[in-house]
Design an enzyme around this catalytic site. Structure first.
Site, PDB file in Angstrom:
ATOM      1  N   LYS A   1     -11.114   0.122   0.177  1.00 50.17           N
ATOM      2  CA  LYS A   1     -10.536   0.670   1.410  1.00 50.17           C
ATOM      3  C   LYS A   1      -9.716   1.906   1.045  1.00 50.17           C
ATOM      4  CE  LYS A   1      -8.496  -0.934   5.775  1.00 50.17           C
ATOM      5  NZ  LYS A   1      -9.695  -0.745   6.609  1.00 50.17           N
TER       6      LYS A   1
ATOM      7  N   LEU B   1     -17.266  -2.754   3.572  1.00 55.55           N
ATOM      8  CA  LEU B   1     -15.928  -3.284   3.348  1.00 55.55           C
ATOM      9  C   LEU B   1     -15.916  -4.732   3.820  1.00 55.55           C
ATOM     10  CD1 LEU B   1     -12.929  -2.592   2.565  1.00 55.55           C
ATOM     11  CD2 LEU B   1     -12.552  -2.353   5.036  1.00 55.55           C
TER      12      LEU B   1
ATOM     13  N   TYR C   1      -5.466   2.087   1.653  1.00 57.05           N
ATOM     14  CA  TYR C   1      -4.652   1.778   2.825  1.00 57.05           C
ATOM     15  C   TYR C   1      -5.047   0.433   3.411  1.00 57.05           C
ATOM     16  CZ  TYR C   1      -8.500   2.731   6.091  1.00 57.05           C
ATOM     17  OH  TYR C   1      -9.677   2.667   6.788  1.00 57.05           O
TER      18      TYR C   1
ATOM     19  N   HIS D   1      -8.181  17.257 -11.183  1.00 55.54           N
ATOM     20  CA  HIS D   1      -9.024  16.145 -10.786  1.00 55.54           C
ATOM     21  C   HIS D   1      -8.679  14.871 -11.553  1.00 55.54           C
ATOM     22  CE1 HIS D   1     -11.326  19.194  -8.705  1.00 55.54           C
ATOM     23  NE2 HIS D   1     -12.100  18.253  -8.185  1.00 55.54           N
TER      24      HIS D   1
ATOM     25  N   ARG E   1      -5.906  -7.505  -0.398  1.00 53.62           N
ATOM     26  CA  ARG E   1      -6.991  -6.518  -0.486  1.00 53.62           C
ATOM     27  C   ARG E   1      -6.461  -5.136  -0.857  1.00 53.62           C
ATOM     28  NH1 ARG E   1     -10.865  -5.551   4.614  1.00 53.62           N
ATOM     29  NH2 ARG E   1      -8.940  -4.584   5.382  1.00 53.62           N
TER      30      ARG E   1
END
Length: 286
Positions: free
Chosen positions: A148, A204, A34, A103, A53
């Protein structure tokens, strides 16, 4: 009644028309990424950097975004217009799509899901002017904080611990070495030099962090990208945090201990002033 307009998979829709599958992998696994992009005066701020990004994060988790950067830029601009946003932010996320719960990744026929919305909110001027209290919390997050991703439970627990202590933010540390905040980057100032954790997998690399580094270079303020300890943080001349929504926010105390005089420092103020000059001016003081 004005309803917020959302974006999902190529369509703009009101909230009532926004349907997310229970099989979305973002819901099951936090399998997605996000971004949050700031809007000042109806204009995007550092949007290209945020979208770049987003693509970098997607690549790191082997996920394809089904739009170009140009298409996403057009979409966020349209959200600003449709929602009449003057000052606020855009939230955008991409998940690996909806598929039966396993998974491992689903097959290539499962398309990623892109959603976004716009929010109006003022700049946090009281905190920017006066500073905020933070609480130190052990950093228990995974080792890919450079992504992120939607996997934010460690951040959430840290933020809640800070909130319960009547603090605005958690100062995260790994065995006493400061990394960043639960939703921000951290900077310390000592003897006229700015210190901040290097952009490794443990933090980050925030867009506002990068803006501050650029401003510091232009103002000839020395910066050392080097980690510092919690004890060193207590004894900094200045501390501040940065994020898209917090901008450059002074830290007045850590764990109840005042940082220097407990008021925003000279370099922090200098950076704030230079930052404000970079953003669209029509609502800079709002």
């Amino acid at each position: 009644m004005i309803l917020t307009v959302y974006f999902k998979d190529g369509q703009f829709t009101e909230r009532e028309g926004l349907n997310i599958s229970i099989d979305d992998r973002g819901y099951y696994f936090g399998d997605g990424v996000y971004e949050v992009i700031k809007v000042y005066g109806g204009e995007l701020f550092t949007a290209e950097e945020h979208i770049d990004r987003l693509f970098q994060s997607a690549t790191k988790i082997k996920m394809t975004i089904p739009y170009s950067k140009e298409q996403l830029m057009e979409m966020v601009r349209e959200l600003i217009v449709r929602n009449s946003i003057s000052i606020g932010h855009i939230y955008m996320q991409v998940t690996r799509g909806a598929a039966p719960r396993t998974h491992q990744f689903p097959g290539s026929t499962v398309a990623s899901v892109v959603t976004a919305y716009a929010v109006s909110n003022p700049r946090p001027m009281t905190s920017i002017e006066n500073g905020v209290a933070v609480k130190s919390v052990e950093d228990i997050r995974w080792l890919r904080c450079d992504i992120k991703s939607l996997n934010l439970l460690g951040n959430v627990l840290a933020k809640q611990e800070a909130n319960e202590a009547n603090c605005v933010e958690a100062l995260l540390h790994r065995e006493g070495v400061v990394t960043e905040g639960s939703s921000s980057n951290l900077f310390g100032v000592k003897d006229g030099t700015i210190y901040t954790h290097p952009a490794t997998n443990l933090i980050l690399n925030g867009i506002t962090r990068q803006v501050v580094l650029g401003i510091s270079e232009k103002l000839a303020i020395p910066v050392v990208e080097k980690s510092f300890t919690l004890e060193e943080a207590y004894n900094m001349d200045e501390l501040f945090l940065t994020s898209t929504t917090s901008e450059i926010m002074p830290i007045s105390s850590v764990d109840g201990r005042s940082i220097a005089s407990g008021t925003p420092g000279v370099l922090t103020r200098k950076l704030q002033k230079a930052f404000t000059l970079q953003i669209p001016t029509s609502n800079a003081g709002v």
